[in-house]
Enzyme design. Structure first.
Site, PDB file in Angstrom:
ATOM      1  N   CYS A   1      -2.775   4.377   8.309  1.00  9.20           N
ATOM      2  CA  CYS A   1      -2.797   3.813   9.654  1.00  9.20           C
ATOM      3  C   CYS A   1      -1.480   4.054  10.375  1.00  9.20           C
ATOM      4  O   CYS A   1      -1.449   4.149  11.580  1.00  9.20           O
ATOM      5  CB  CYS A   1      -3.063   2.322   9.602  1.00  9.20           C
ATOM      6  SG  CYS A   1      -4.414   1.919   8.528  1.00  9.20           S
TER       7      CYS A   1
ATOM      8  N   ASN B   1       0.798  -1.229   0.000  1.00  7.11           N
ATOM      9  CA  ASN B   1       0.000   0.000   0.000  1.00  7.11           C
ATOM     10  C   ASN B   1       0.833   1.283   0.000  1.00  7.11           C
ATOM     11  O   ASN B   1       0.318   2.350  -0.279  1.00  7.11           O
ATOM     12  CB  ASN B   1      -0.951   0.016   1.204  1.00  7.11           C
ATOM     13  CG  ASN B   1      -0.269  -0.344   2.492  1.00  7.11           C
ATOM     14  OD1 ASN B   1       0.323  -1.406   2.630  1.00  7.11           O
ATOM     15  ND2 ASN B   1      -0.318   0.553   3.459  1.00  7.11           N
TER      16      ASN B   1
HETATM   17  C1  LIG Z   1      -2.801  -3.453   2.262  1.00  3.90           C
HETATM   18  C2  LIG Z   1      -3.906  -3.112   3.204  1.00  3.90           C
HETATM   19  N1  LIG Z   1      -4.396  -4.053   4.022  1.00  3.90           N
HETATM   20  C3  LIG Z   1      -5.398  -3.799   4.879  1.00  3.90           C
HETATM   21  C4  LIG Z   1      -5.976  -2.560   4.972  1.00  3.90           C
HETATM   22  C5  LIG Z   1      -7.093  -2.331   5.940  1.00  3.90           C
HETATM   23  O1  LIG Z   1      -8.336  -2.362   5.293  1.00  3.90           O
HETATM   24  P1  LIG Z   1      -9.626  -1.719   6.003  1.00  3.90           P
HETATM   25  O2  LIG Z   1      -9.437  -0.250   5.997  1.00  3.90           O
HETATM   26  O3  LIG Z   1     -10.773  -2.176   5.155  1.00  3.90           O
HETATM   27  O4  LIG Z   1      -9.696  -2.315   7.369  1.00  3.90           O
HETATM   28  C6  LIG Z   1      -5.499  -1.529   4.147  1.00  3.90           C
HETATM   29  C7  LIG Z   1      -6.061  -0.164   4.255  1.00  3.90           C
HETATM   30  O5  LIG Z   1      -5.351   0.824   4.292  1.00  3.90           O
HETATM   31  C8  LIG Z   1      -4.442  -1.812   3.234  1.00  3.90           C
HETATM   32  O6  LIG Z   1      -3.957  -0.871   2.418  1.00  3.90           O
END
Ligand SMILES: Cc1ncc(COP(=O)(O)O)c(C=O)c1O
Length: 384
Positions: free
Chosen positions: A325, A150
């Site tokens: 996050c 991400n």
């Molecule tokens: C690679 C990845 N995994 C998991 C998530 C988490 O997803 P959610 O926001 O639906 O909990 C994200 C969100 O930023 C992400 O980019």
């Protein structure tokens, strides 16, 4: 003009998604478990949406379980695998560049006595197939490797990795976090050979708080949330029907022409990259050449990414310094794993585009970026 270049953090829902969610809240508000017509019509709609979603990845309808999104899907898979297979085996393999919803869950499992190998990545965010091969042992119960990172957009060769794992021991479970991959790559689960996959709705112009897990038919899983037995007893709680309708619509729009969507994102990402390279010097492109279509991570020399982010925000340009996050923590764990220098890490900005970004918006954003970088550099260089 708003220039929203933070589509990896979240996307703006399609207007059709908003419309169908309003309809769900105002008209189709029945409980799908109800025995009367107001419930049954929703139950049928959910079945249709599940079938359509399954089709996009070549899965069976019963292999799709709705959850609240990526975080819950990742948690369910990791915790459940540990619980089911943990009596005989204690070893898990993952990578250093996973999303915090995987890393923090693995940290929890380590405290419970599991041993986790975190695979290294190279300067382009790619793991080594040899390191994976050498890390496998008779004690390995699960391999969890993200499809698309991400922060930098590196794409792991999941099919090859699954083959390596399954050739070593067919019983080892393979999970991939495909939150940044679904809708950006053509994913067909039968040919990939994975056991589990996590997907989130708000990354593809759907609503927040909805997503799904792909669970290969016949693979065991325990629910994280128990209760009334919804979602084949794997995710209890009254269904998030507005979310499911919204996700269903976003998937329908995206997959009506997936190739077209991908090539549009690629074209816009390339436009952004070319303009930045043409107008600004002192750059380091952190995203790999063959990375995903929507992410571009760049370090700007003599710039603090955090300062630039707020500078740009004042001019209606929205970007990120890392994953939403983890951006409040110091330094990106992904760029650290890619062994960037501290200055490069601090000077990094993630641009992430969507098909909703007009070319004009991208051009304006680059002009503003160019001005801002110049201003910040002149201040910083004066102080030196
Ligand atoms: C690679 C990845 N995994 C998991 C998530 C988490 O997803 P959610 O926001 O639906 O909990 C994200 C969100 O930023 C992400 O980019």
């Amino acid at each position: 003009m708003e220039m929203y270049l933070d589509n990896s953090a979240t996307t703006k829902p399609y207007p059709e998604v908003v419309d169908i969610m309003i309809k769900s809240l105002t008209e189709k508000y029945g409980n799908p478990s109800a025995a009367h017509r107001k419930g049954l019509e929703i139950e049928k709609d959910i079945k249709d949406i599940r079938r359509n979603i399954a089709r996009t990845i070549g899965a069976k309808e019963k292999e799709i379980i709705f959850t609240s999104g990526g975080t819950e899907s990742n948690n369910t898979v990791l915790r459940s695998c540990a619980e089911i297979y943990g009596k005989r085996k204690k070893h898990i393999i993952s990578t250093k560049i996973e999303h915090p919803s995987v890393l923090n869950t693995l940290e929890y499992l380590e405290k419970k006595g599991y041993k986790v190998t975190y695979l290294e990545v190279d300067e382009k965010g790619m793991i080594s197939e040899d390191e994976l091969r050498n890390s496998l042992s008779e004690d390995t119960l699960l391999v969890s490797i993200m499809y698309v990172n991400n922060e930098v957009g590196s794409v792991q060769p999941i099919k090859k990795l699954v083959n390596i794992v399954k050739e070593f021991d067919n019983e080892i479970i393979f999970h991939t976090d495909a939150v940044q991959a679904y809708g950006k790559l053509d994913i067909k689960v039968p040919s990939l050979g994975i056991d589990f996959m996590s997907v989130s709705g708000h990354k593809l112009h759907g609503p927040k708080g909805i997503g799904f897990m792909y669970i290969k038919d016949g693979v065991r899983i325990n629910p994280l949330v128990t209760g009334g037995g919804q979602e084949s007893n794997l995710r209890s709680g009254t269904e998030n029907t507005p979310g499911i309708y919204g996700l269903g619509k976003a998937v329908e729009i995206t997959f009506a022409d997936l190739k077209g969507h991908i090539s549009e994102m690629e074209r816009k990402r390339n436009l952004l990259k070319e303009l930045i390279e043409e107008k600004i010097d002192g750059l380091k492109i952190n995203s790999p050449e063959n990375g995903v279509c929507h992410i571009l991570n760049i370090s700007f020399e003599d710039i603090r990414g955090e300062v630039l982010l707020h500078y740009l925000e004042q001019k209606n340009v929205y970007v990120s310094t890392g994953s939403a996050c983890s951006s409040k923590k110091k330094g990106s764990h992904v760029l650290n794993a890619m062994r960037l220098s501290q200055d490069e890490i601090e000077g990094a900005i993630r641009f992430s585009i969507s098909e909703m970004n007009a070319d004009e918006e991208i051009k304006n954003a680059v002009d503003i970026l160019c001005e801002s970088v110049d201003e910040l550099r002149s201040i910083i260089r004066l102080r030196k």
